[in-house]
Design an enzyme around this catalytic site. Structure first.
Site, PDB file in Angstrom:
ATOM      1  N   GLU A 123     -28.383  39.299 102.796  1.00  0.00           N
ATOM      2  CA  GLU A 123     -26.875  40.957 102.484  1.00  0.00           C
ATOM      3  C   GLU A 123     -28.230  41.912 102.447  1.00  0.00           C
ATOM      4  O   GLU A 123     -27.626  42.911 101.648  1.00  0.00           O
ATOM      5  CB  GLU A 123     -25.944  40.738 101.944  1.00  0.00           C
ATOM      6  CG  GLU A 123     -25.125  39.397 102.695  1.00  0.00           C
ATOM      7  CD  GLU A 123     -23.383  39.538 101.639  1.00  0.00           C
ATOM      8  OE1 GLU A 123     -23.951  40.217 100.346  1.00  0.00           O
ATOM      9  OE2 GLU A 123     -22.568  38.905 102.601  1.00  0.00           O
ATOM     10  N   GLU A 152     -21.925  32.411 106.963  1.00  0.00           N
ATOM     11  CA  GLU A 152     -21.014  32.830 106.090  1.00  0.00           C
ATOM     12  C   GLU A 152     -19.555  32.787 106.443  1.00  0.00           C
ATOM     13  O   GLU A 152     -19.618  34.539 107.231  1.00  0.00           O
ATOM     14  CB  GLU A 152     -21.797  33.544 104.699  1.00  0.00           C
ATOM     15  CG  GLU A 152     -22.053  33.701 103.579  1.00  0.00           C
ATOM     16  CD  GLU A 152     -22.595  34.139 102.656  1.00  0.00           C
ATOM     17  OE1 GLU A 152     -21.643  35.179 101.959  1.00  0.00           O
ATOM     18  OE2 GLU A 152     -22.840  33.759 101.536  1.00  0.00           O
TER      19      GLU A 152
END
Length: 799
Positions: A187, A256
């Site tokens: 991320e 995710e």
């Protein structure tokens, strides 16, 4: 049980869960990719994955968790590798017990599942310091996650360490092992703008470093739109159907899909409806997705001091399909299992061609996968969050509830609609236990307490004195949640016996003030604002006065150290000032911040700073065991020398939010919440288990109790409009008509019998599992008919 009209059937009874194992399967072949998916051993695949972090459960749980994942329709197990878990001291590695990464990967492979290894080594994951070891912070000249040579050297060394471990055990698919994917960084695209030009060169370097390790499998970067070739950029979020990879040659992957959300002390616990996560999953595959991972599939527990943050709880349950205790969360697990089966019925068409999507009206879409050989699969979507709809497709009429997707493996017949749950639902509960001896009275459990008070103030030879206030993380090196700082007054303003106010500012996350070894006041931060500021009225005595400040960290931005955000490693904690005495006798304010302070990192019925100890025996049976900390304030717990984590039952959530009856329609956010108890799972020996508590705020340990996690009632609620069970799906129209919707209930244990039927209705019942009631239309014979079936069979597969 079937009938005409808009009827529904509902049954409830008691049951338990089962342990199952399968034979291992073999792997082999290189892993590559193209725009339509991962290619494993020359075969393009549609893959379903789920996150299980091996260190957040126990090795005893791993085989069962993995088998339940496979039974739920997963192809892949995904896990992070936390650097600070395995290298707490530079050059000293630990891969034992819950940290045995190799064993976990091998168990997944033996069950016939692939593995996605997210090395990072930055992870976030609500893990302390984002997974970085704190010793990294003290390397001269280091700056995390940017084009910085000291950081890159350490990151390369640890990444290579993990890759080489996997290679030595032949665990990559290219070696015949189960690992088909690896991940570098995590991320970074969410924060890279803060790092300026160094961000781009860092990401380019990280990609080159990872691929040079020659794993024989692809690498991914999530939330990284500029991921360099050949790295695959992937999506994280509640919905990723609109995500597009940064190259036409890369597959659409979702690393995710958040099955719920993490929980924070003082906040309600997130709950994500099964219908909504099923909707997001179906939409992703509808619009070209080929790899989806549930984060989390089993969340587990933040044992010890591992939780990161903000104010992250010891529980990392995440509202996942398998709960913190290893029990199936129904109907979420079962409904997603049906979704996975429906997707796999379409796999031949999905891997062979590109999707074509057509608008069929406002918020209505049809997506078709059709090959020249005649394979055809279709998805019909109603993305309106309020209104159901009827649409025409291929000269047939289809009804779609709001916020739902119907899956048609043959472009004609609906095998599943995401808003219509065929799976049973379960109600799990904590059953309090007195002890292993059933004859022992309930209040006898944990009755043999011994205790000792933690000394107030400085009491250690390791204490040191400095001018001014020091930042806490640098002072404790994260070896303790606690830092005591003390100053004594020789100056006249500290000796005049006046009434005054002590003001203190702290970066977080909780603070206690003692005057002359008596508690004067305390305060705490919150998830949304970890910093604390307090004004405490105090009375100075004539003569020498001693002020002690006990500062606490211990859970994500608050209570533990930060794990997310740009330059998160630079953000501090603890009392950094000012510390002032306000309103002295002459009306003045005196700043104590630059005084001499003595520093001591410390490990500290209804008194603060008390250590408690007792022994207890384990309850009988094989059910998961938990401790109920009702009656305690805030602190830490150890069982048999192992830290099981932090507790804070007095920091309760507001009495608001929703439960599993919440409306699933519309985009999910963590504000859809429900409340849970403070319970910790752990593994016990049969007798003489030693429980040690450090209570910070004050509590009554005699109210603590043992509880087992039991699956009590199960329910099923089927409408006449539901599709048949996915397992029964067929393209033969006559067979489909004859089968119709089926209400299924099953006992998982072979020796299990049904003990009671609590409710049965054929008609229009209201409510949810555990709180059903009869509607205006209801058959009076439904309960007796079901009871007769149960008595005759002692178990029911379907009725």
């Amino acid at each position: 049980m079937r009938g005409g009209g808009a009827a529904a059937a509902t049954v409830v009874f008691l049951q338990f869960l089962i342990w199952a194992l399968t034979l291992p399967s073999c792997f082999g072949g290189n892993v590559t990719y193209d725009h339509r998916g991962l290619v494993i051993g020359g075969k393009r695949r549609v893959l379903v994955s789920g996150s299980i972090h091996y260190m957040r459960s126990t090795p005893q749980m791993w085989p069962d968790l993995i088998q339940k994942s496979k039974d739920g329709g997963l192809d892949v197990i995904q896990t992070f590798v936390f650097w600070n878990l395995h290298e707490p001291v530079r050059g000293q590695y630990d891969f034992e017990g819950r940290k045995d990464l190799v064993k976990f990967v091998k168990l997944a492979g033996e069950a016939g599942l692939f593995v996605h290894l997210r090395i990072g080594p930055y992870a976030c994951a609500e893990w302390n310091y984002g997974g970085f070891p704190l010793w990294l912070h003290f390397i001269p000249g280091i700056v995390f996650r940017t084009d910085n040579e000291p950081f890159k050297a350490e990151m390369r060394r640890f990444t290579a360490k993990i890759v080489n471990m996997m290679k030595q055990e032949n665990l990559y698919a290219s070696q015949g092992g189960p690992i088909i994917l690896s991940q570098i960084e995590n991320e970074y695209g969410n924060v890279d703008s803060a790092y300026g030009e160094g961000a781009k060169t860092y990401i380019t370097w990280a990609a080159a470093m990872a691929t040079a390790l020659d794993t024989g499998v692809p690498w991914v970067m999530c939330q990284q739109s500029d991921a360099p070739n050949p790295i695959i950029n992937t999506c994280n979020g509640f919905y990723c159907d609109q995500f597009t990879p940064n190259s036409d040659n890369k597959p659409k992957m979702w690393t995710e899909n958040w099955s719920g959300w993490f929980s924070s002390f003082g906040d309600p616990v997130p709950y994500r409806p099964a219908e909504d996560i099923a909707f997001s999953t179906a939409r992703f595959y509808q619009l070209g997705g080929m790899f989806l991972n549930y984060y989390m599939y089993h969340g587990g527990t933040n044992f010890g001091r591992t939780s990161g943050g903000p104010f992250i709880t010891t529980s990392y349950d995440y509202d996942a399909p398998i709960d913190e205790y290893g029990l199936l969360r129904q109907p979420k697990w079962g409904h997603l299992k049906d979704v996975h089966k429906a997707i796999k019925l379409c796999e031949g068409a999905l891997v062979a061609t590109n999707p074509e999507t057509t608008s069929l009206g406002s918020n209505l879409e049809a997506t078709v996968y059709k090959t020249v050989s005649g394979l055809c699969a279709a998805f019909l979507a109603n993305v309106d969050s309020q209104s159901e709809a009827t649409l025409n497709f291929n000269r047939n009429s289809y009804h779609l509830p709001a916020w739902s997707v119907s899956i048609l493996p043959d472009c004609k017949t609906v095998v599943l609609n995401t808003a219509k749950i065929n799976s049973l639902a379960t109600i799990s509960e904590f059953v309090h236990q007195p002890s292993i001896d059933d004859s022992t009275a309930a209040d006898a459990f944990l009755s043999g307490w011994s205790w000792i008070h933690e000394p107030i103030g400085i009491s250690s030879d390791s204490a040191f004195t400095k001018l001014g206030l020091l930042e806490q993380i640098n002072t404790t090196a994260d070896q303790s949640d606690y830092l005591c700082i003390e100053t004594e007054g020789d100056e006249p303003f500290m000796q005049d016996g006046s009434q005054t106010v002590l003001h203190a500012d702290s970066l977080g996350h909780a603070l206690y003030v003692f005057l002359n070894e008596e508690l004067a006041g305390s305060t705490k931060g919150r998830n949304s604002e970890p910093k604390v500021s307090m004004d405490v009225p105090i009375s100075l005595i004539h003569g020498r006065n001693k002020i002690d400040l006990l500062s606490l960290t211990g859970d994500y931005r608050a209570l533990s150290i930060q794990n997310y955000g740009a330059y998160f490693d630079k953000k501090g904690a603890g009392v950094t000032g000012p510390v002032q005495l306000k309103g002295l006798r002459n009306g003045s304010t005196v700043d104590l911040s630059s005084q001499q302070w003595t520093y001591q990192p410390t490990f500290p019925k209804d008194q603060p700073l008390v250590w408690y100890k007792t022994t207890f025996d384990a309850p009988t049976g094989s059910s998961p065991v938990a401790l109920d900390f009702t009656g305690m304030g805030k602190g830490q717990a150890w069982i048999n020398g192992q830290s099981i984590g932090r507790y804070w039952p007095k920091y309760t959530a507001p009495d608001s939010g929703c439960t599993n009856s919440c409306n699933y329609r519309g985009s999910f956010s963590p504000s859809k919440l429900h409340l849970v108890a403070i319970m910790f799972p752990f593994v016990l020996q049969a007798s003489e288990n030693v429980l040690v508590l450090f209570e910070e705020m004050g509590g009554d340990p005699e109210q603590i109790s043992l509880a087992t996690r039991e699956t009590g009632s199960i329910c099923s609620h089927i409408l006449e409009t539901h599709p048949m069970e996915v397992d029964m799906w067929t393209t033969d129209e006559e067979t489909r008509t004859r089968a119709g919707p089926t209400l299924s209930l099953n006992c998982p244990f072979p020796n299990q019998v049904i003990s009671e039927i609590k409710f049965a209705s054929f008609g229009t019942p209201h409510g949810t599992c555990g709180s059903f009631s009869h509607g205006r239309c209801s058959s009076e014979k439904a309960l007796s008919i079901v009871q007769k079936v149960i008595v005759l069979t002692d178990s029911v597969d379907s009725i």
